[in-house]
Motif scaffolding. Structure first.
Motif, short mmCIF file in Angstrom:
data_model
loop_
_atom_site.label_atom_id
_atom_site.label_comp_id
_atom_site.label_asym_id
_atom_site.label_seq_id
_atom_site.Cartn_x
_atom_site.Cartn_y
_atom_site.Cartn_z
N TYR A 299 139.69 -36.21 50.83
CA TYR A 299 138.40 -35.60 50.48
C TYR A 299 137.47 -35.57 51.68
N LYS B 57 145.80 -35.70 48.64
CA LYS B 57 144.55 -35.01 48.97
C LYS B 57 143.57 -35.96 49.67
N THR C 122 145.60 -40.12 45.34
CA THR C 122 145.05 -38.77 45.13
C THR C 122 146.08 -37.68 45.38
N PRO D 51 145.33 -41.95 50.20
CA PRO D 51 145.63 -40.58 49.77
C PRO D 51 147.04 -40.45 49.18
N SER E 272 142.95 -42.20 41.05
CA SER E 272 142.00 -41.55 41.95
C SER E 272 140.57 -41.95 41.58
#
Ligand SMILES: [Zn+2]
Length: 284
Positions: free
Chosen positions: A274, A272, A269, A265, A186
């Protein structure tokens, strides 16, 4: 901004074109370009070019007699070579060689940020803009252990860590995205919180990404001086909304500190996505 692969190919190709030529005359079209006054710019005239090399994102033209011309192209600066040109809004510096060709620094775009330094080669490492630069990712001394020590002291997000030139040099906004996608890690985790296995993963991703990018840039530009970063050589940076080359999930884009970050994503991550901080500010 041109990053390691672009600048490396630029220096390799420029070296082949100008090595052993002598500088006949120099013309400074944009006075704010020059950041040093001693030795003066005309001191480069009459000197033979020993070679061109790269340090970090800087182009170093070594001349005989312990003098170097250092170019920092920033975002919009480019180097061209050809018949001399008398004028042009983009023209910043012209160096005419003994064979009549001119090596030019041009700068496109409204903001002029490129810079040129005339430095004594022997003392160059101690002064701006070279002093304080970190390790080159292609240097054999750049090991996972060194990277681990660098990461341990930095409480910044990983993406930002990669672009701070005091640790690892030559990586900017585009290749930090490429490296973190390659890892995959990430962009938003704190640098000093990486586990030992993640440090090794990041180190391998930096080395692999930069080596592959360099080979691709060499093939793409062949003997030409690079003028534009080829978008097709980037896998995720500036490919927002397109499928991740690994898993097919659309690449997400977020603006952070005026820089766009692109990531997958699913791969990077844990699903997630953002929020775009520029957008959230506007919506307040
Ligand atoms: Zn993915």
């Amino acid at each position: 901004m041109p990053e390691l692969p672009f600048i490396q190919v630029l220096t390799e190709n420029l070296d082949r074109g100008v090595r052993e030529r002598t500088i006949a005359r120099v013309r400074l079209h944009s006075p704010s370009l020059l950041k040093t006054f001693e030795p003066p710019l005309p001191a480069i005239q009459g000197r033979r070019i020993r070679g061109v090399r790269r340090i970090a994102k800087l182009v170093i033209v070594d001349l005989e007699g312990d003098l170097s011309l250092v170019l920092h192209l920033m975002r919009h600066g480019r180097v061209q070579i050809g018949p001399p040109r008398a004028r042009g809004k983009d023209l910043a510096l012209g160096v005419v060689l003994d064979d009549g060709r001119e090596v030019r620094v041009v700068e496109l775009g409204p903001k002029k940020r490129a810079s040129v330094y005339v430095l004594e080669t022997s003392g160059m490492a101690e002064v701006e803009p070279i002093a304080g630069l970190g390790t080159d990712p292609l240097d054999p001394g750049f090991t996972a252990e060194r990277l681990g020590a660098m990461l341990a002291g930095e409480a910044v997000q990983l993406k930002r860590f990669l672009t701070l030139q005091r640790y690892v040099t030559g990586i900017g906004n585009a290749y930090s995205d490429e490296i973190l996608w390659e890892a995959p890690l990430s962009p938003f985790v704190r640098a000093d919180r990486l586990k030992p296995a993640e440090v090794r993963t990041l180190h391998a991703a930096i080395a692999a990404t930069m080596r592959r990018a360099l080979e691709e840039h060499r093939r793409h530009f062949a003997a030409e001086l690079p003028t534009r970063e080829p978008l097709e050589l980037l896998r995720v940076h500036r490919h927002g909304g397109e499928p991740c080359p690994r898993c097919g999930t659309p690449i997400a884009e977020v603006a952070y500190a005026e820089k766009e970050t692109y990531y997958c994503p699913a791969c990077q991550t844990g699903g997630k996505v953002y929020a775009d901080r520029r957008m959230s500010r506007l919506l307040k």
